[in-house]
Design a protein around this motif. Structure first.
Motif, PDB file in Angstrom:
ATOM      1  N   THR A  35       1.377  17.385 -14.012  1.00  0.00           N
ATOM      2  CA  THR A  35       2.475  16.877 -13.190  1.00  0.00           C
ATOM      3  C   THR A  35       1.898  15.876 -12.197  1.00  0.00           C
ATOM      4  O   THR A  35       0.892  16.157 -11.557  1.00  0.00           O
ATOM      5  CB  THR A  35       3.181  18.023 -12.447  1.00  0.00           C
ATOM      6  OG1 THR A  35       3.639  18.982 -13.407  1.00  0.00           O
ATOM      7  CG2 THR A  35       4.347  17.509 -11.633  1.00  0.00           C
ATOM      8  N   ILE A  36       2.540  14.717 -12.092  1.00  0.00           N
ATOM      9  CA  ILE A  36       2.066  13.644 -11.229  1.00  0.00           C
ATOM     10  C   ILE A  36       3.182  13.274 -10.242  1.00  0.00           C
ATOM     11  O   ILE A  36       4.341  13.142 -10.627  1.00  0.00           O
ATOM     12  CB  ILE A  36       1.703  12.381 -12.057  1.00  0.00           C
ATOM     13  CG1 ILE A  36       0.762  12.720 -13.222  1.00  0.00           C
ATOM     14  CG2 ILE A  36       1.136  11.285 -11.160  1.00  0.00           C
ATOM     15  CD1 ILE A  36      -0.603  13.188 -12.838  1.00  0.00           C
ATOM     16  N   LEU A  37       2.811  13.064  -8.982  1.00  0.00           N
ATOM     17  CA  LEU A  37       3.751  12.614  -7.962  1.00  0.00           C
ATOM     18  C   LEU A  37       3.109  11.448  -7.217  1.00  0.00           C
ATOM     19  O   LEU A  37       2.012  11.577  -6.677  1.00  0.00           O
ATOM     20  CB  LEU A  37       4.067  13.756  -6.980  1.00  0.00           C
ATOM     21  CG  LEU A  37       4.984  13.415  -5.815  1.00  0.00           C
ATOM     22  CD1 LEU A  37       6.358  12.973  -6.305  1.00  0.00           C
ATOM     23  CD2 LEU A  37       5.113  14.608  -4.884  1.00  0.00           C
ATOM     24  N   ILE A  38       3.795  10.308  -7.223  1.00  0.00           N
ATOM     25  CA  ILE A  38       3.294   9.098  -6.581  1.00  0.00           C
ATOM     26  C   ILE A  38       4.355   8.587  -5.613  1.00  0.00           C
ATOM     27  O   ILE A  38       5.543   8.526  -5.953  1.00  0.00           O
ATOM     28  CB  ILE A  38       2.948   8.020  -7.623  1.00  0.00           C
ATOM     29  CG1 ILE A  38       1.840   8.548  -8.539  1.00  0.00           C
ATOM     30  CG2 ILE A  38       2.540   6.711  -6.946  1.00  0.00           C
ATOM     31  CD1 ILE A  38       1.543   7.667  -9.731  1.00  0.00           C
ATOM     32  N   GLU A  39       3.918   8.201  -4.411  1.00  0.00           N
ATOM     33  CA  GLU A  39       4.822   7.719  -3.367  1.00  0.00           C
ATOM     34  C   GLU A  39       4.663   6.213  -3.177  1.00  0.00           C
ATOM     35  O   GLU A  39       3.551   5.690  -3.192  1.00  0.00           O
ATOM     36  CB  GLU A  39       4.495   8.418  -2.051  1.00  0.00           C
ATOM     37  CG  GLU A  39       5.360   7.983  -0.885  1.00  0.00           C
ATOM     38  CD  GLU A  39       4.942   8.685   0.387  1.00  0.00           C
ATOM     39  OE1 GLU A  39       5.759   9.457   0.901  1.00  0.00           O
ATOM     40  OE2 GLU A  39       3.797   8.465   0.854  1.00  0.00           O
ATOM     41  N   PHE A  40       5.783   5.533  -2.989  1.00  0.00           N
ATOM     42  CA  PHE A  40       5.820   4.102  -2.675  1.00  0.00           C
ATOM     43  C   PHE A  40       6.600   3.920  -1.379  1.00  0.00           C
ATOM     44  O   PHE A  40       7.412   4.768  -1.012  1.00  0.00           O
ATOM     45  CB  PHE A  40       6.512   3.319  -3.803  1.00  0.00           C
ATOM     46  CG  PHE A  40       5.753   3.326  -5.090  1.00  0.00           C
ATOM     47  CD1 PHE A  40       4.886   2.292  -5.417  1.00  0.00           C
ATOM     48  CD2 PHE A  40       5.890   4.372  -5.987  1.00  0.00           C
ATOM     49  CE1 PHE A  40       4.172   2.294  -6.607  1.00  0.00           C
ATOM     50  CE2 PHE A  40       5.184   4.379  -7.188  1.00  0.00           C
ATOM     51  CZ  PHE A  40       4.321   3.344  -7.491  1.00  0.00           C
ATOM     52  N   ASP A  41       6.404   2.810  -0.703  1.00  0.00           N
ATOM     53  CA  ASP A  41       7.088   2.562   0.562  1.00  0.00           C
ATOM     54  C   ASP A  41       8.596   2.409   0.409  1.00  0.00           C
ATOM     55  O   ASP A  41       9.332   2.604   1.371  1.00  0.00           O
ATOM     56  CB  ASP A  41       6.513   1.325   1.254  1.00  0.00           C
ATOM     57  CG  ASP A  41       5.122   1.586   1.810  1.00  0.00           C
ATOM     58  OD1 ASP A  41       4.775   2.764   2.071  1.00  0.00           O
ATOM     59  OD2 ASP A  41       4.366   0.619   1.987  1.00  0.00           O
ATOM     60  N   SER A  42       9.061   2.051  -0.805  1.00  0.00           N
ATOM     61  CA  SER A  42      10.498   1.919  -1.039  1.00  0.00           C
ATOM     62  C   SER A  42      10.805   2.191  -2.515  1.00  0.00           C
ATOM     63  O   SER A  42       9.921   2.119  -3.369  1.00  0.00           O
ATOM     64  CB  SER A  42      10.988   0.510  -0.683  1.00  0.00           C
ATOM     65  OG  SER A  42      10.500  -0.440  -1.619  1.00  0.00           O
ATOM     66  N   PHE A  43      12.059   2.477  -2.780  1.00  0.00           N
ATOM     67  CA  PHE A  43      12.524   2.679  -4.156  1.00  0.00           C
ATOM     68  C   PHE A  43      12.308   1.402  -4.971  1.00  0.00           C
ATOM     69  O   PHE A  43      11.835   1.445  -6.101  1.00  0.00           O
ATOM     70  CB  PHE A  43      14.010   3.064  -4.138  1.00  0.00           C
ATOM     71  CG  PHE A  43      14.592   3.278  -5.501  1.00  0.00           C
ATOM     72  CD1 PHE A  43      14.373   4.458  -6.186  1.00  0.00           C
ATOM     73  CD2 PHE A  43      15.371   2.290  -6.087  1.00  0.00           C
ATOM     74  CE1 PHE A  43      14.918   4.659  -7.458  1.00  0.00           C
ATOM     75  CE2 PHE A  43      15.915   2.476  -7.345  1.00  0.00           C
ATOM     76  CZ  PHE A  43      15.689   3.672  -8.036  1.00  0.00           C
ATOM     77  N   GLU A  44      12.617   0.263  -4.359  1.00  0.00           N
ATOM     78  CA  GLU A  44      12.470  -1.023  -5.048  1.00  0.00           C
ATOM     79  C   GLU A  44      11.011  -1.273  -5.430  1.00  0.00           C
ATOM     80  O   GLU A  44      10.724  -1.785  -6.521  1.00  0.00           O
ATOM     81  CB  GLU A  44      12.997  -2.165  -4.177  1.00  0.00           C
ATOM     82  CG  GLU A  44      14.509  -2.155  -3.991  1.00  0.00           C
ATOM     83  CD  GLU A  44      15.031  -1.095  -3.031  1.00  0.00           C
ATOM     84  OE1 GLU A  44      16.237  -0.783  -3.108  1.00  0.00           O
ATOM     85  OE2 GLU A  44      14.241  -0.548  -2.218  1.00  0.00           O
ATOM     86  N   GLN A  45      10.103  -0.920  -4.542  1.00  0.00           N
ATOM     87  CA  GLN A  45       8.674  -1.086  -4.836  1.00  0.00           C
ATOM     88  C   GLN A  45       8.266  -0.178  -5.999  1.00  0.00           C
ATOM     89  O   GLN A  45       7.480  -0.581  -6.860  1.00  0.00           O
ATOM     90  CB  GLN A  45       7.849  -0.764  -3.589  1.00  0.00           C
ATOM     91  CG  GLN A  45       6.367  -1.050  -3.742  1.00  0.00           C
ATOM     92  CD  GLN A  45       5.589  -0.723  -2.486  1.00  0.00           C
ATOM     93  OE1 GLN A  45       5.908   0.222  -1.768  1.00  0.00           O
ATOM     94  NE2 GLN A  45       4.564  -1.503  -2.208  1.00  0.00           N
ATOM     95  N   ALA A  46       8.808   1.024  -6.051  1.00  0.00           N
ATOM     96  CA  ALA A  46       8.503   1.954  -7.145  1.00  0.00           C
ATOM     97  C   ALA A  46       8.986   1.392  -8.478  1.00  0.00           C
ATOM     98  O   ALA A  46       8.285   1.470  -9.493  1.00  0.00           O
ATOM     99  CB  ALA A  46       9.129   3.316  -6.872  1.00  0.00           C
ATOM    100  N   VAL A  47      10.188   0.835  -8.497  1.00  0.00           N
ATOM    101  CA  VAL A  47      10.736   0.245  -9.723  1.00  0.00           C
ATOM    102  C   VAL A  47       9.906  -0.967 -10.137  1.00  0.00           C
ATOM    103  O   VAL A  47       9.549  -1.118 -11.313  1.00  0.00           O
ATOM    104  CB  VAL A  47      12.227  -0.137  -9.530  1.00  0.00           C
ATOM    105  CG1 VAL A  47      12.739  -0.962 -10.705  1.00  0.00           C
ATOM    106  CG2 VAL A  47      13.074   1.123  -9.347  1.00  0.00           C
TER     107      VAL A  47
END
Length: 98
Positions: free
Chosen positions: A56-68
């Motif tokens: 299981t992997i969990l990665i955080e980005f500063d925004s949803f748009e950045q994640a996409v």
């Protein structure tokens, strides 16, 4: 602004060599896209309901748009091509709660 998260729960790993090739490419692609690894291989997992306690992997980005955008990047698409059919996983991009 709400953060964005990649949540990836692996159901099966049929080709560990493809996973290794993916890992080699995905790590730098995620970092270049602004992602921060919060939980990864070796993290403890307790699965409930229909969950499977596999990788299981969990990665955080500063925004949803950045994640996409990181998922759509050429570097991450190259990692996905290396992974191809080596796993069955549930991958989601989720917007955090502000």
């Amino acid at each position: 602004m709400p953060k964005g998260y990649w949540v990836s729960a692996y159901r099966t790993i049929s080709d560990p060599e493809k996973v290794a090739a993916y890992d080699k490419l995905a790590g730098p692609a995620v970092k270049a896209g602004g992602g921060r690894l919060l939980a990864a291989l070796g993290s403890r997992v307790v699965a409930h309901d229909a969950g499977i306690a596999e990788r299981t992997i969990l990665i955080e980005f500063d925004s949803f748009e950045q994640a996409v955008a990181a998922h759509e990047s050429a570097a991450y698409q190259e990692a996905l091509a290396a992974l191809s059919d080596g796993v069955e996983r549930d991958f989601r991009i989720v917007e955090g709660v502000d």
